[in-house]
Scaffold this motif. Structure first.
Motif, mmCIF file in Angstrom:
data_model
loop_
_atom_site.group_PDB
_atom_site.id
_atom_site.type_symbol
_atom_site.label_atom_id
_atom_site.label_comp_id
_atom_site.label_asym_id
_atom_site.label_seq_id
_atom_site.Cartn_x
_atom_site.Cartn_y
_atom_site.Cartn_z
ATOM 1 N N GLY A 73 80.789 23.830 2.022
ATOM 2 C CA GLY A 73 79.592 23.029 2.237
ATOM 3 C C GLY A 73 78.305 23.656 1.732
ATOM 4 N N LYS A 74 78.383 24.525 0.734
ATOM 5 C CA LYS A 74 77.148 25.149 0.213
ATOM 6 C C LYS A 74 76.230 24.104 -0.414
ATOM 7 C CE LYS A 74 79.237 28.025 -2.504
ATOM 8 N NZ LYS A 74 80.631 27.751 -2.082
ATOM 9 N N THR A 75 76.772 23.318 -1.335
ATOM 10 C CA THR A 75 75.947 22.324 -2.029
ATOM 11 C C THR A 75 75.466 21.244 -1.075
ATOM 12 O OG1 THR A 75 77.127 22.722 -4.103
ATOM 13 C CG2 THR A 75 75.925 20.653 -3.900
ATOM 14 N N THR A 76 76.347 20.764 -0.216
ATOM 15 C CA THR A 76 75.962 19.739 0.758
ATOM 16 C C THR A 76 74.849 20.242 1.667
ATOM 17 O OG1 THR A 76 78.213 18.863 0.720
ATOM 18 C CG2 THR A 76 76.822 18.226 2.571
ATOM 19 N N THR A 77 74.975 21.486 2.094
ATOM 20 C CA THR A 77 73.940 22.073 2.950
ATOM 21 C C THR A 77 72.621 22.202 2.203
ATOM 22 O OG1 THR A 77 75.571 23.265 4.271
ATOM 23 C CG2 THR A 77 73.323 24.131 4.260
ATOM 24 N N THR A 78 72.684 22.689 0.965
ATOM 25 C CA THR A 78 71.462 22.853 0.164
ATOM 26 C C THR A 78 70.732 21.530 -0.011
ATOM 27 O OG1 THR A 78 72.460 24.702 -1.046
ATOM 28 C CG2 THR A 78 70.555 23.633 -2.050
ATOM 29 N N LEU A 105 77.326 26.696 10.808
ATOM 30 C CA LEU A 105 78.715 26.288 10.959
ATOM 31 C C LEU A 105 78.878 24.855 10.468
ATOM 32 C CD1 LEU A 105 79.315 27.781 14.508
ATOM 33 C CD2 LEU A 105 80.229 28.658 12.360
ATOM 34 N N THR A 106 79.814 24.652 9.538
ATOM 35 C CA THR A 106 80.010 23.342 8.934
ATOM 36 C C THR A 106 81.433 22.847 9.179
ATOM 37 O OG1 THR A 106 80.689 24.290 6.812
ATOM 38 C CG2 THR A 106 78.335 23.877 7.125
ATOM 39 N N MET A 107 81.625 21.549 8.948
ATOM 40 C CA MET A 107 82.942 20.898 9.067
ATOM 41 C C MET A 107 83.583 21.187 10.421
ATOM 42 S SD MET A 107 84.403 21.539 5.229
ATOM 43 C CE MET A 107 83.325 21.328 3.815
ATOM 44 N N TYR A 108 82.790 21.072 11.446
ATOM 45 C CA TYR A 108 83.277 21.341 12.799
ATOM 46 C C TYR A 108 84.062 20.139 13.303
ATOM 47 C CZ TYR A 108 83.198 22.474 17.787
ATOM 48 O OH TYR A 108 83.561 22.738 19.071
#
Length: 377
Positions: free
Chosen positions: A129-134, A298-301
């Motif tokens: 999720g780096k790009t999605t988070t950015t 924390l992503t995709m929880y």
């Protein structure tokens, strides 16, 4: 005399039933007297209107035809269908979240840091999720009064796609800044529909930059110099790194003062985290002593699994206050948004994914005001 059940013959029968009131009958329930013959319910007059909507257990339901009014029918339907009060609150809450996130009036603002915060979004593990988070953090901050620049340092160009910025072959991109020393303002593009947001796109040419940078002077600090030479002022600069620990990621770590690490709530995401921390420490020792890991997201929880809870607990125990309280859940809207060239903040601002990223952006903004860790643009 007594009947077979031992009761007097002239005793009133237990089999009594209320008789429905009509326009010609008495204004009370009538109870038949005598005999074992069951009473016959009185039929309402065609023009009669019931005085009460309540129905006794022994009273038959409304008859089809002219004897049933619209009001009576509505009373029966309302028992099986949700009322308006039950329907509106979730929709109203979703609408309120959407307005809060989109901020059409521009009156609501997030705290702005005193100096530019250059944040590198890094993790050598792909698909965390780096790009999605950015993209979503940048949009959330820009919609609430911050000037934001996104530098797409991934040859795949996913951040450029998520912001609907052209990044086909021939478009000036970050490769020209790293290899040909083109000023950053010449390649930065305004993001359509999002005020205060700019993006430096990445094309497929960036795939060869790893090899070409080997022979370039001061190869590790090319991006840092380009950002420092930018004439405008930004509150935030987000650098989207590729899923590797090559020279592109090293350039991002040298240019930044803060590292934001998205961690997927699965075991494989934790496995390579130690190596990333070691590389950050090496860059701090030899190239950028001010660099620090400031934020863990924390992503995709997935709340249905115990593994997600275990990973979250391990990360919070190890990193402490660096872990944001906001957690990004698995949400299909987050995955759908890039196919429309949008962030989830604009694609579905009322969704759980948009709300979670908004809370994460707000938390990052508040932390930046309390502990300013940045430099002048």
């Amino acid at each position: 005399m007594a009947d077979d059940a031992g009761r007097p013959v002239n005793a009133p029968s237990d089999r009594t039933a209320p008789v429905r009131r009509n326009s010609g009958g008495p204004s009370r329930f009538e109870t038949p007297v005598g005999g074992n013959v069951p009473p016959v319910p009185q039929q309402p007059h065609p023009g009669a209107v019931p005085d009460s909507m309540s129905v006794t257990p022994d009273t038959p339901g409304p008859a089809a035809g002219g004897g049933a009014t619209d009001q009576t029918a509505a009373a029966y339907v309302s028992r099986e269908t949700p009322t308006r009060e039950e329907d509106d609150p979730p929709l109203a809450m979703e609408a309120m979240r959407a307005v809060q996130i989109l901020n059409p009036s521009g009156e609501v603002t997030m705290p702005r840091p005193e100096r530019t915060r250059v944040m590198c979004v890094a993790n050598q593990k792909g698909g965390v999720g780096k790009t999605t988070t950015t993209v979503n953090l940048a949009v959330a901050l820009a919609l609430h009064g911050n000037r934001v620049l996104v530098v797409d340092l991934d040859p795949q160009g996913n951040a450029s796609t998520g912001l609907n910025v052209p990044h086909h072959t021939g478009v000036p991109d970050v490769y020209d800044c790293l290899i040909n020393s083109v000023p950053l303002e010449d390649v930065a593009q305004e993001v359509e529909g999002i005020p205060n947001l700019w993006c430096v796109p990445a094309t497929i040419d960036l795939a060869g930059a790893e090899i070409e940078l080997v022979s370039v002077v001061a190869r590790e600090s090319r991006l840092a110099r380009a950002i420092a030479a930018y004439p405008g002022h930004f509150d935030y600069v987000f650098i989207d790194c590729p899923p590797s620990l090559g020279l592109l990621t090293v350039n991002a770590l040298v240019a930044a003062l803060e590292v934001l690490i998205p961690i997927q709530c699965e075991y494989y995401a934790l496995e390579g985290l130690n190596q990333l921390i070691n590389n950050i420490n090496l860059v701090r020792q030899h190239l950028n002593p001010k660099l620090e890991v400031s934020t863990i997201l924390l992503t995709m929880y997935d709340r249905r699994t115990r593994l997600a809870d275990a990973v979250e607990q391990d990360v919070r125990n190890h990193f402490g206050d660096k872990v944001l309280q906001a957690v990004i859940p698995r949400n299909v809207r987050v995955s759908e948004a890039p196919s429309y060239g949008q962030s989830v903040m604009t694609y579905d601002p009322g969704s759980r994914g948009a709300t979670s990223y908004f809370e994460a952006a707000q938390e990052i903004a508040e932390r930046g005001v309390k502990e300013p860790v940045s430099r002048n643009a």
